[in-house]
Enzyme design. Structure first.
Site, PDB file in Angstrom:
ATOM      1  N   SER A 181       0.870  -1.119  -0.051  1.00 57.82           N
ATOM      2  CA  SER A 181       0.096  -0.102   0.025  1.00 57.82           C
ATOM      3  C   SER A 181       0.803   1.228   0.090  1.00 57.82           C
ATOM      4  CB  SER A 181      -0.944  -0.036   1.250  1.00 57.82           C
ATOM      5  OG  SER A 181      -1.775   1.218   1.379  1.00 57.82           O
ATOM      6  N   HIS A 204      -6.200  -3.108 -10.702  1.00 59.54           N
ATOM      7  CA  HIS A 204      -6.799  -1.835 -10.563  1.00 59.54           C
ATOM      8  C   HIS A 204      -6.232  -0.768 -10.487  1.00 59.54           C
ATOM      9  CE1 HIS A 204      -9.422   0.971  -8.554  1.00 59.54           C
ATOM     10  NE2 HIS A 204      -8.948   1.153  -7.733  1.00 59.54           N
ATOM     11  N   HIS A 263      -6.369   4.223 -11.898  1.00 58.04           N
ATOM     12  CA  HIS A 263      -7.334   5.374 -11.868  1.00 58.04           C
ATOM     13  C   HIS A 263      -6.871   5.916 -13.098  1.00 58.04           C
ATOM     14  CE1 HIS A 263      -9.063   5.973  -7.520  1.00 58.04           C
ATOM     15  NE2 HIS A 263      -8.237   4.617  -7.658  1.00 58.04           N
ATOM     16  N   ASP A 323     -12.777  -6.971 -30.766  1.00 54.61           N
ATOM     17  CA  ASP A 323     -11.586  -7.931 -30.707  1.00 54.61           C
ATOM     18  C   ASP A 323     -11.363  -8.628 -29.434  1.00 54.61           C
ATOM     19  OD1 ASP A 323     -10.774  -7.811 -33.443  1.00 54.61           O
ATOM     20  OD2 ASP A 323      -9.380  -5.945 -33.190  1.00 54.61           O
ATOM     21  N   HIS A 382     -15.536   5.425  -8.892  1.00 55.09           N
ATOM     22  CA  HIS A 382     -14.467   4.991  -8.712  1.00 55.09           C
ATOM     23  C   HIS A 382     -13.177   4.824 -10.009  1.00 55.09           C
ATOM     24  CE1 HIS A 382     -11.919   2.325  -5.536  1.00 55.09           C
ATOM     25  NE2 HIS A 382     -11.257   2.946  -6.350  1.00 55.09           N
ATOM     26  N   TYR A 405      -6.408 -15.653 -35.456  1.00 51.30           N
ATOM     27  CA  TYR A 405      -5.531 -14.481 -35.302  1.00 51.30           C
ATOM     28  C   TYR A 405      -4.469 -15.060 -34.326  1.00 51.30           C
ATOM     29  CZ  TYR A 405      -4.066 -10.061 -33.628  1.00 51.30           C
ATOM     30  OH  TYR A 405      -3.520  -8.947 -33.028  1.00 51.30           O
TER      31      TYR A 405
END
Lengths: 233, 233, 233, 233
Positions: free
Chosen positions: B47, B97, B99, B122, B173, B231
């Site tokens: 953190s 995760h 921002h 795609d 968020h 592909y």
């Protein structure tokens, strides 16, 4: 013989160079200062010197009455705004001013930046205030000193605490940010610029985007800054 | 003596640094984890540690009940969301995760990202879902755990399969993305950010832009992911 | 034996490369010149040479009647516009022309850039003029020479002074900027591009954003350029 | 023993890497080919290989009937579109396809890019065409081959000449560009992306921005491409 302000100058120099590295300034469009509370002086960028050629020894030491204590160059033209903030807000250790793109655009739009998401709430619980342009007689008077007054008046009128809200827009001009030291003032300048761009895009995508609800504002601010904060080390 | 999780930590570290290199995070605004299914643990960013100073040995090893198994630092404040996803979605190997700018802006606009083109098709055949903000009691409760519940509820309600739709926006968020490993979670985060910017621009150019038609959605998804996919190598 | 214009060529070369470094040009989309008033000649970028391969010795020396005085390459196709400005505006030492993104977009919109803030007022006190596209017979005639006429006509009609307003947009085309030397012309090109982006964003955020008030325009311009200027060293 | 297609592969490799250096692709979102008219083959990027790890020897040699002539990897999934263009347009030497941001956004908006300025007219005299999405039966059929047909149909219907208009948008998909060689196809891709961004911004600033007038279109195109062209060396 070395200056007693050597490390203060270096802190100020590093913070100014970081503004440049983060893309928040071009040419001479910004300045950061760092205070030494024990000696009642602060270090600030010299006026009109480009970041490309700035050196630590160019940094100017000034007292709270804007008198140069050490340094051969003229301090930033915005020095009086910095000194006013240091004199009145005893907890701050650094101040930054820029003409960063999205922050300036909101300032030119003369609008507060609404709190739309958790990126904003991670840093403050209020809309980012945009102070109105000053009255003409204040502009024609001691302009940079009066800019400091304008900032404090805006905070008083809105009941904001400078310990929580560490940033402001000056209408038609641009952002000021501060913090416990010069690096934090630069950090807050970058956060403001990021939140300003996000809010701009949010309103382009959805002009009726709702303000963040109180429970989320409180949750995100508290987990980072509350007494039971659990963010960070 | 070395840790048995050395390579897991390195996978997690590399994925976190890639987020930074791709311009998806500033400061500490994001985290990636990588799971070890055999040992029922995952590696996650600590953190509040900036990417500039992050080292592989800083990565924290946590079990599915959020207990630290190895590491001196506190794990990401979003750890409980990661563990909830690992516990419930057995096929995923990594979670990210951030921002990131355009993803957050759509999340703040509280709108799904419509499927407008083949770049989107795609990768998935549905609009990218934006989960609504949580109820106040869930926010005040076990917030990060409840964020995981919110993600699964959104998928259940809409009948989405996490094996196909590897990304979501949390209203107000920001984005979460996942995949078979941490690198794929980062890849999906970048794809989401790119598609989010394209959809924003598309609507600015033509507010009546039509959704991609079904035949093209199917063609592009199938040629990359169908049983007769042609592909790639 | 060396050229008597060696340092002039180098000034011109450095200014052209700076355009590229500042992100104001791609490929061959721009040119800067530098004048030598004593010898009544100027140095200018050769036509169609990419910045990646440009060398100081490629720079062409031309007189005010557009005759090549030194150099093996053909000068910029815009040379006649440069010479017209040098011939008529005796105080300028450098001219720059680009197809920079936001400047061109305002030129294509055929609108002046309104003065919205202090970033603009730090450099000039007027809206940045956008000259209308030329009459068809002037386009079909001596086009690049007539572009110079168009610039001067616009300044005459609006009562602008080229010593203060060092930039213009040509409708549907793009920006020209000038200054005491080539480096200043490039600086003004970057300032124009920055102000153009800020004005665009301001109007996106608030279509009713007010023009900067006169007292602030005067204050910011005077503190940098007035007889009691106190900005810079 | 070396391949007889070594220099063709290198031309193709360099052009693909240039797409990446110019910011026109992320991951595997694009491909460039280069033709050898004498041997009736072309070199093309392998499918799904990221630019970061691409090597010249990975490039695949294919004939006009899409048969691999040399190379261990599977060629781009868009190979049949490239071959169709080479077979039908005898003057082209290179083809490029990307998912570049602004080009894709116009394609998703299903709108031609209007000719607003001289940056556009320096390269072509028409709006940049956006072909409509294909009929469902063509999508379900030989899709990439049919994409080639769609491009030629659009040119035929509008009376465009591929020697002048070297770019197109495929509705809901993205841009294709071509030219005398692979490097020129990449150049045209970058020009298209730049013009696409300029046109987007122009309409944001002024939704009523007028199309460039005929005399300026003709002047700018002719000075660069007409029989009396005087641009370049």
């Amino acid at each position: 013989m070395g200056s007693k302000y050597k490390s203060l100058k270096e802190e100020c120099y590093e913070a100014n160079m970081e503004l440049n590295a983060l893309g928040l300034v071009i040419y001479t469009f910004g300045n950061v200062s760092a205070v030494d509370r024990g000696n009642s002086v602060f270090a600030i960028k010299p006026s009109g010197v480009p970041y490309e050629t700035l050196k630590p020894e160019d940094i100017v030491i000034v007292d709270y009455d804007n008198q140069v204590v050490e340094g051969k160059l003229r301090p930033s033209s915005d020095t009086k705004t910095h000194s006013y903030l240091y004199k009145n807000w005893e907890n701050i250790g650094g101040v930054a001013h820029t003409h960063a793109m999205y922050s300036v655009s909101w300032a030119q739009a003369q609008l507060d930046i609404p709190i739309f998401g958790t990126t904003h709430a991670d840093h403050l619980t209020h809309d980012i205030p945009c102070a109105p342009p000053m009255a003409d007689e204040l502009i024609q008077g001691n302009y940079e000193h009066n800019t400091g007054i304008q900032i404090l008046d805006c905070f008083k009128e809105r009941g904001l605490d400078y310990n929580e809200v560490e940033m402001i827009l000056i209408g038609n001009h641009g952002p000021f940010a501060w913090g416990k030291n010069a690096a934090k003032a630069v950090y807050n300048t970058k956060v403001l610029e990021t939140v300003a761009q996000m809010a701009y895009l949010t309103l382009q995508i959805n002009p009726d985007a709702p303000r963040l609800k109180e429970s989320l504002i409180k949750k995100h601010y508290e987990r980072k800054h509350g007494k039971n904060a659990y963010y960070g080390q």
